[in-house]
Design a protein around this motif. Structure first.
Motif, short mmCIF file in Angstrom:
data_model
loop_
_atom_site.label_atom_id
_atom_site.label_comp_id
_atom_site.label_asym_id
_atom_site.label_seq_id
_atom_site.Cartn_x
_atom_site.Cartn_y
_atom_site.Cartn_z
N ARG A 78 1.17 -1.12 -0.50
CA ARG A 78 0.09 0.45 -0.12
C ARG A 78 1.16 1.23 0.28
O ARG A 78 1.54 1.65 0.96
CB ARG A 78 -1.07 0.15 1.18
CG ARG A 78 -1.82 -0.49 0.91
CD ARG A 78 -2.85 -0.32 2.00
NE ARG A 78 -2.53 0.01 3.82
CZ ARG A 78 -3.61 0.52 4.87
NH1 ARG A 78 -4.82 0.47 4.59
NH2 ARG A 78 -3.02 0.42 5.72
N GLY A 96 -5.70 4.15 7.47
CA GLY A 96 -5.90 3.27 6.90
C GLY A 96 -6.02 2.08 7.48
O GLY A 96 -6.12 0.76 7.35
N TYR A 97 -5.72 2.11 9.11
CA TYR A 97 -5.36 1.24 10.12
C TYR A 97 -6.60 0.67 10.36
O TYR A 97 -7.68 1.44 11.23
CB TYR A 97 -4.36 1.36 10.98
CG TYR A 97 -2.92 0.88 10.91
CD1 TYR A 97 -2.17 0.02 10.47
CD2 TYR A 97 -2.58 2.38 9.74
CE1 TYR A 97 -0.96 -0.12 10.28
CE2 TYR A 97 -0.95 1.99 9.85
CZ TYR A 97 -0.31 0.75 9.71
OH TYR A 97 0.79 0.67 8.97
N ILE A 98 -6.47 -0.58 10.01
CA ILE A 98 -8.22 -0.89 11.09
C ILE A 98 -8.35 -0.32 12.87
O ILE A 98 -7.07 -1.04 13.34
CB ILE A 98 -7.95 -3.07 11.19
CG1 ILE A 98 -8.54 -3.09 9.04
CG2 ILE A 98 -9.67 -2.74 12.03
CD1 ILE A 98 -7.96 -4.14 9.17
N ALA A 138 -8.49 -4.16 4.53
CA ALA A 138 -8.25 -2.22 5.76
C ALA A 138 -9.81 -2.05 4.89
O ALA A 138 -10.95 -1.81 4.56
CB ALA A 138 -7.02 -2.13 5.69
N MET A 150 -4.68 -8.69 6.12
CA MET A 150 -5.02 -7.67 6.55
C MET A 150 -6.40 -7.70 5.60
O MET A 150 -6.09 -7.08 4.48
CB MET A 150 -5.39 -6.40 6.83
CG MET A 150 -3.91 -7.00 9.06
SD MET A 150 -4.68 -7.44 9.76
CE MET A 150 -5.36 -5.93 10.70
N GLY A 201 -2.74 -3.81 14.17
CA GLY A 201 -1.33 -3.03 13.80
C GLY A 201 -1.06 -3.46 12.27
O GLY A 201 -2.37 -3.40 11.42
N ASP A 202 0.37 -3.18 12.26
CA ASP A 202 0.82 -3.70 11.49
C ASP A 202 2.09 -4.35 10.75
O ASP A 202 2.37 -5.87 11.45
CB ASP A 202 1.91 -2.17 10.27
CG ASP A 202 2.38 -2.67 8.97
OD1 ASP A 202 2.84 -4.36 8.88
OD2 ASP A 202 2.39 -1.91 8.25
N ALA A 203 0.37 -5.69 10.07
CA ALA A 203 0.57 -7.17 10.10
C ALA A 203 2.29 -7.09 9.46
O ALA A 203 2.70 -8.48 10.39
CB ALA A 203 -0.66 -7.69 9.47
N GLY A 204 2.36 -7.15 8.90
CA GLY A 204 3.78 -7.10 8.35
C GLY A 204 4.81 -6.73 8.96
O GLY A 204 5.08 -7.99 9.32
N1 URA Z 1 -2.47 -3.01 6.61
C1 URA Z 1 -2.31 -3.56 8.48
O1 URA Z 1 -1.12 -4.36 8.18
N2 URA Z 1 -2.55 -3.40 8.97
C2 URA Z 1 -3.80 -3.07 9.31
O2 URA Z 1 -4.73 -2.23 9.79
C3 URA Z 1 -4.52 -1.91 7.84
C4 URA Z 1 -3.43 -2.50 6.57
#
Ligand code: URA
Ligand code: PRP
Length: 209
Positions: free
Chosen positions: A104, A192-194, A135, A133, A199-202
């Motif tokens: 993204r 744009g985070y849920i 989102a 995710m 958090g940031d899954a990656g």
């Molecule tokens: N991507 C993520 O890793 N986390 C989010 O909350 C949204 C997009």
């Protein structure tokens, strides 16, 4: 119209709580995502077709069931989708795995495709697109369009956590794609985070940032 299934099995919900917790470190996060992916695979394969065969048990002849050879393809969206692959492969070890690389853009939140490598016979396979995710839905939506452009015609989407916005986009663009979730969260924040999300899954899977 696409169906949306929230897999509310107690083991999935319990493990998801630890996945969401900000104090859960990379090692445990990775293990839990792997376990939840396997549990979700158990549910998502519920409709796999069976056929009857005859076998000899040590006692007698019996008519019993085996999977009728439906071919499966797993399509993780890089990077974070990789964290769910091994858990699913433990249950469906013969599945082939294709990869779609998307990130993204942090400014526009629009997905940018940078890699795609798929099994040659995706038109004959049931494909499970995997991403923790969902989102805005942009990444999953683009990945599914990419697969369809290359001949895919039987696709399911499997995510850990979704925002309503992402679910709506995929439902609108791909009414033929059923969506399987461990949780449907409240909303997206301004980045744009849920919310509440994880958090940031990656980053949490791979220990980056
Ligand atoms: N991507 C993520 O890793 N986390 C989010 O909350 C949204 C997009
Ligand atoms: C994350 C996540 C999804 C995407 C979801 O990937 O793994 O692919 O965001 O957001 P969307 O529904 O708004 O498109 P990210 O771009 O952070 O890349 P990464 O997996 O390489 O960390």
């Amino acid at each position: 119209m696409a169906n949306v299934y929230v897999l509310d099995h107690p083991l999935i919900q319990h493990k998801l709580t630890y996945i969401r917790n900000k104090d859960t470190g990379t090692k445990e996060f990775r293990e839990l995502v792997d376990e939840v992916a396997a549990l979700m695979a158990f549910e998502i394969t519920r409709d796999m077709p069976l056929e009857e065969i005859e076998i000899e048990t040590p006692v007698t002849t019996a008519k019993t069931k085996i999977l009728s050879g439906k071919k499966i393809g797993l399509i993780p969206i890089l990077r974070a989708g990789l964290g769910m692959v091994d858990g699913i492969l433990r249950l469906i070890p013969a599945a082939k795995v294709g990869h779609v690389g998307l990130y993204r853009d942090p400014e526009t939140l629009k997905p940018v495709e940078y890699y795609i490598k798929l099994p040659s016979d995706i038109n004959e396979r049931e494909l499970i697109v995997i991403d923790p995710m969902l989102a805005t839905g942009g990444s999953a939506n683009d990945a599914i369009h990419s697969l369809k452009k290359r001949g895919a015609n039987n696709i399911k989407l499997m995510c850990l956590i979704a925002a309503p916005e992402g679910v709506e986009l995929v439902k609108k663009e791909h009414p033929d794609v059923d969506i399987y979730l461990a949780a449907l969260d409240e909303k997206l924040n301004d980045h744009g985070y849920i919310v509440p999300g994880l958090g940031d899954a990656g980053d949490r899977l791979f220990g980056t940032k």
